[in-house]
Design a protein around this motif. Structure first.
Motif, PDB file in Angstrom:
ATOM      1  N   UNK A   1       0.845  -1.200   0.000  1.00 52.29           N
ATOM      2  CA  UNK A   1       0.000   0.000   0.000  1.00 52.29           C
ATOM      3  C   UNK A   1       0.878   1.246   0.000  1.00 52.29           C
ATOM      4  N   UNK A   2       1.978   1.165   0.729  1.00 55.17           N
ATOM      5  CA  UNK A   2       2.917   2.299   0.731  1.00 55.17           C
ATOM      6  C   UNK A   2       3.481   2.521  -0.676  1.00 55.17           C
ATOM      7  N   UNK A   3       3.866   1.430  -1.347  1.00 54.65           N
ATOM      8  CA  UNK A   3       4.416   1.562  -2.696  1.00 54.65           C
ATOM      9  C   UNK A   3       3.433   2.267  -3.633  1.00 54.65           C
ATOM     10  N   UNK A   4       2.154   1.952  -3.470  1.00 55.68           N
ATOM     11  CA  UNK A   4       1.162   2.519  -4.393  1.00 55.68           C
ATOM     12  C   UNK A   4       0.669   3.894  -3.943  1.00 55.68           C
ATOM     13  N   UNK A   5       0.425   4.044  -2.631  1.00 58.02           N
ATOM     14  CA  UNK A   5      -0.247   5.262  -2.161  1.00 58.02           C
ATOM     15  C   UNK A   5       0.607   6.140  -1.255  1.00 58.02           C
ATOM     16  N   UNK A   6       1.807   5.669  -0.894  1.00 51.15           N
ATOM     17  CA  UNK A   6       2.627   6.447   0.028  1.00 51.15           C
ATOM     18  C   UNK A   6       2.156   6.359   1.471  1.00 51.15           C
ATOM     19  N   UNK A   7       1.245   5.420   1.751  1.00 49.49           N
ATOM     20  CA  UNK A   7       0.772   5.193   3.119  1.00 49.49           C
ATOM     21  C   UNK A   7       0.477   3.697   3.275  1.00 49.49           C
ATOM     22  N   UNK A   8       0.767   3.112   4.449  1.00 50.26           N
ATOM     23  CA  UNK A   8       0.546   1.668   4.592  1.00 50.26           C
ATOM     24  C   UNK A   8      -0.936   1.286   4.666  1.00 50.26           C
ATOM     25  N   UNK A   9      -1.808   2.285   4.794  1.00 46.62           N
ATOM     26  CA  UNK A   9      -3.251   1.985   4.768  1.00 46.62           C
ATOM     27  C   UNK A   9      -3.982   3.213   4.248  1.00 46.62           C
ATOM     28  N   UNK A  10      -4.524   3.093   3.053  1.00 45.53           N
ATOM     29  CA  UNK A  10      -5.252   4.212   2.455  1.00 45.53           C
ATOM     30  C   UNK A  10      -6.564   4.437   3.225  1.00 45.53           C
ATOM     31  N   UNK A  11      -6.990   5.705   3.296  1.00 48.99           N
ATOM     32  CA  UNK A  11      -8.240   6.014   4.015  1.00 48.99           C
ATOM     33  C   UNK A  11      -9.437   5.239   3.447  1.00 48.99           C
ATOM     34  N   UNK A  12      -9.433   5.034   2.132  1.00 49.93           N
ATOM     35  CA  UNK A  12     -10.557   4.297   1.539  1.00 49.93           C
ATOM     36  C   UNK A  12     -10.576   2.851   2.029  1.00 49.93           C
ATOM     37  N   UNK A  13      -9.384   2.269   2.186  1.00 46.18           N
ATOM     38  CA  UNK A  13      -9.299   0.889   2.674  1.00 46.18           C
ATOM     39  C   UNK A  13      -9.772   0.841   4.130  1.00 46.18           C
ATOM     40  N   UNK A  14      -9.351   1.836   4.893  1.00 44.88           N
ATOM     41  CA  UNK A  14      -9.784   1.916   6.298  1.00 44.88           C
ATOM     42  C   UNK A  14     -11.308   1.985   6.362  1.00 44.88           C
ATOM     43  N   UNK A  15     -11.899   2.827   5.500  1.00 50.07           N
ATOM     44  CA  UNK A  15     -13.365   2.988   5.499  1.00 50.07           C
ATOM     45  C   UNK A  15     -14.043   1.670   5.133  1.00 50.07           C
ATOM     46  N   UNK A  16     -13.487   0.965   4.149  1.00 51.58           N
ATOM     47  CA  UNK A  16     -14.052  -0.333   3.743  1.00 51.58           C
ATOM     48  C   UNK A  16     -13.997  -1.321   4.907  1.00 51.58           C
ATOM     49  N   UNK A  17     -12.851  -1.325   5.596  1.00 53.41           N
ATOM     50  CA  UNK A  17     -12.692  -2.263   6.717  1.00 53.41           C
ATOM     51  C   UNK A  17     -13.746  -2.020   7.798  1.00 53.41           C
ATOM     52  N   UNK A  18     -14.140  -0.768   7.963  1.00 47.54           N
ATOM     53  CA  UNK A  18     -15.157  -0.438   8.974  1.00 47.54           C
ATOM     54  C   UNK A  18     -16.533  -0.958   8.584  1.00 47.54           C
ATOM     55  N   UNK A  19     -16.750  -1.151   7.279  1.00 42.81           N
ATOM     56  CA  UNK A  19     -18.097  -1.503   6.816  1.00 42.81           C
ATOM     57  C   UNK A  19     -18.340  -2.998   6.686  1.00 42.81           C
ATOM     58  N   UNK A  20     -17.276  -3.762   6.423  1.00 47.27           N
ATOM     59  CA  UNK A  20     -17.486  -5.184   6.134  1.00 47.27           C
ATOM     60  C   UNK A  20     -17.763  -5.989   7.402  1.00 47.27           C
ATOM     61  N   UNK A  21     -18.236  -7.215   7.187  1.00 43.09           N
ATOM     62  CA  UNK A  21     -18.508  -8.090   8.328  1.00 43.09           C
ATOM     63  C   UNK A  21     -17.237  -8.672   8.916  1.00 43.09           C
ATOM     64  N   UNK A  22     -16.206  -8.826   8.082  1.00 43.12           N
ATOM     65  CA  UNK A  22     -14.932  -9.321   8.616  1.00 43.12           C
ATOM     66  C   UNK A  22     -13.799  -8.959   7.666  1.00 43.12           C
ATOM     67  N   UNK A  23     -12.631  -8.750   8.241  1.00 43.27           N
ATOM     68  CA  UNK A  23     -11.417  -8.496   7.468  1.00 43.27           C
ATOM     69  C   UNK A  23     -10.497  -9.698   7.653  1.00 43.27           C
ATOM     70  N   UNK A  24      -9.895 -10.134   6.553  1.00 43.32           N
ATOM     71  CA  UNK A  24      -8.924 -11.227   6.621  1.00 43.32           C
ATOM     72  C   UNK A  24      -7.599 -10.677   6.117  1.00 43.32           C
ATOM     73  N   UNK A  25      -6.567 -10.740   6.954  1.00 39.30           N
ATOM     74  CA  UNK A  25      -5.291 -10.113   6.592  1.00 39.30           C
ATOM     75  C   UNK A  25      -4.178 -11.164   6.512  1.00 39.30           C
TER      76      UNK A  25
END
Ligand code: IPM
Ligand code: MG
Length: 367
Positions: free
Chosen positions: A48-72
């Motif tokens: 994520x850092x390579x692509x966005x310059x941050x290890x977690x993009x805000x959009x990804x964070x927002x998605x994680x808040x909405x789903x029933x589960x995150x698998x990492x």
């Protein structure tokens, strides 16, 4: 009922290759058991850092808040070692834990029968071992303020703060007691009340919460003694509850007792959402293992077992979770071994995807 949603974050190193096997298992449950998931995939960590310059993009964070589960999968790698601390891959994972408020981290340490020879401890010490470490995950020295590297006089000083509020201790204690009620009704709390005020408060609050669970036998141990007892006779424990940093250390120790870090899943759970499901993130206990990444050597079992935990704790599919766990026991009993499981007694060597094939085969055979 709406299709449950699952956000997959493979991450770095061996993350993508072990997650590829999980995707096949998820597809199997869709095709053969009618369990459909609305699966999406995104970046976390170094990629994520390579692509966005941050290890977690805000959009990804927002998605994680909405789903029933995150698998990492896993995050990190040597190419990111010299990045500024604030954008290191680990910060992405820590942000997910913190912002989703995943305060209760369940780390089972279970010894698979087929692997009991593989532990560095004697077989009778570990055979049949099945303990659960509940690690507080959103507070303590990992997040306490003040923190930083400051200058005092003519030298630098590094500061981190161990800080726990009563409510933070109480909620993780409650989750551990609830779990103990479903298991052997035995809970051991670990801290350093002999040297730390936060440990004194920890012990008091856990004891108070315990009054609501009179059936659970509660004990307390200093965390250093706990480490010693875990290596001496781990089967004396059932559920252990401890803080963020001690939990980090003790769960690695407990994981290694069982023979391989490559076998152990984890669940990080928060408060229930509107639909009654806890906010949840599932991930293997192992890291990104950059030294073996991309070579088909990684063991996908910890990540697959993390999905089994998702079936159990997020999707009320305990029977299907047990089916998956049994399929894994079966391939291990058949002698299949990824490189990390290849002990002196040998076995049938398989690659990452070879292990995935075998587990799928055992799932088919379970029908
Ligand atoms: C773990 C890891 C993490 C932690 C790192 C990767 C930030 O060691 O999940 O145990 O320290 O919590
Ligand atoms: Mg750790």
């Amino acid at each position: 009922m709406t299709t449950p949603s699952l956000l997959i974050l493979p991450g770095d190193g061996i993350g993508p290759e072990v997650m590829a096997e999980v995707r096949r298992i998820i597809d199997w449950f869709g095709a053969k058991r009618g369990l459909q998931f609305d699966v999406s995939e995104d970046l976390v960590g170094g990629c994520a850092y390579d692509k966005h310059g941050t290890p977690l993009h805000d959009d990804t964070m927002a998605k994680a808040q909405e789903v029933d589960a995150v698998l990492l999968g896993a995050v990190g790698g040597p190419q990111y070692d010299n990045l500024d601390f604030s954008v290191k891959p680990e910060r992405g994972l820590l942000r997910l834990r913190k912002e989703m408020d995943l305060f209760s981290n369940l780390r089972p340490a279970q010894c698979f029968d087929a692997l009991s020879d593989f532990s560095s401890l004697k077989k009778d010490v570990v055979a049949g071992l099945d303990i659960m470490i509940v690690r507080e995950l959103t507070s303590g020295v990992y997040f306490g303020e003040p923190r930083g590297i400051f200058t005092e006089g003519n030298e630098r000083v590094g500061i981190n703060t161990q800080r726990y509020t009563e409510s933070e201790i109480a909620r993780v204690a409650r989750s551990a007691f609830e779990l103990a009620m479903k298991r052997d009704k035995k809970l051991c709390s670990m801290e350093k009340a002999n040297v730390m005020e936060s440990g004194i408060l920890w012990r008091e609050v856990v004891t108070e919460v315990g009054r609501d669970y009179p059936e659970v036998e509660l004990s307390h141990m200093y965390a250093d003694a706990g480490a010693m007892q875990l290596t001496r006779w781990p089967k004396q424990f059932d559920v252990i509850v401890t803080d963020n940093l001690f939990g980090d250390l003790l769960s690695d120790l407990a994981a290694m007792l069982t023979g391989s870090l490559g076998m152990l899943p984890s669940a990080s759970l928060g408060a229930p959402m509107e639909n009654g499901r806890p906010k949840a993130l599932y991930e293997p206990v192992h890291g990104s293992a950059p030294d073996i990444a991309g070579q088909g050597k990684a063991n996908p079992i910890a990540c697959i077992l993390s999905f089994a935990m998702a079936l159990r704790y997020s999707f009320d599919q305990g029977t299907e979770a047990a089916r998956l766990e049994a399929a894994i026991e079966k391939v291990l009993a058949d002698g299949l071994r990824t490189a990390d499981l290849m002990g002196p007694e040998g076995g049938i060597p398989v690659s990452t995807s070879g292990m995935g094939d075998a587990i799928l085969g055992a799932l088919d055979a379970s029908l």
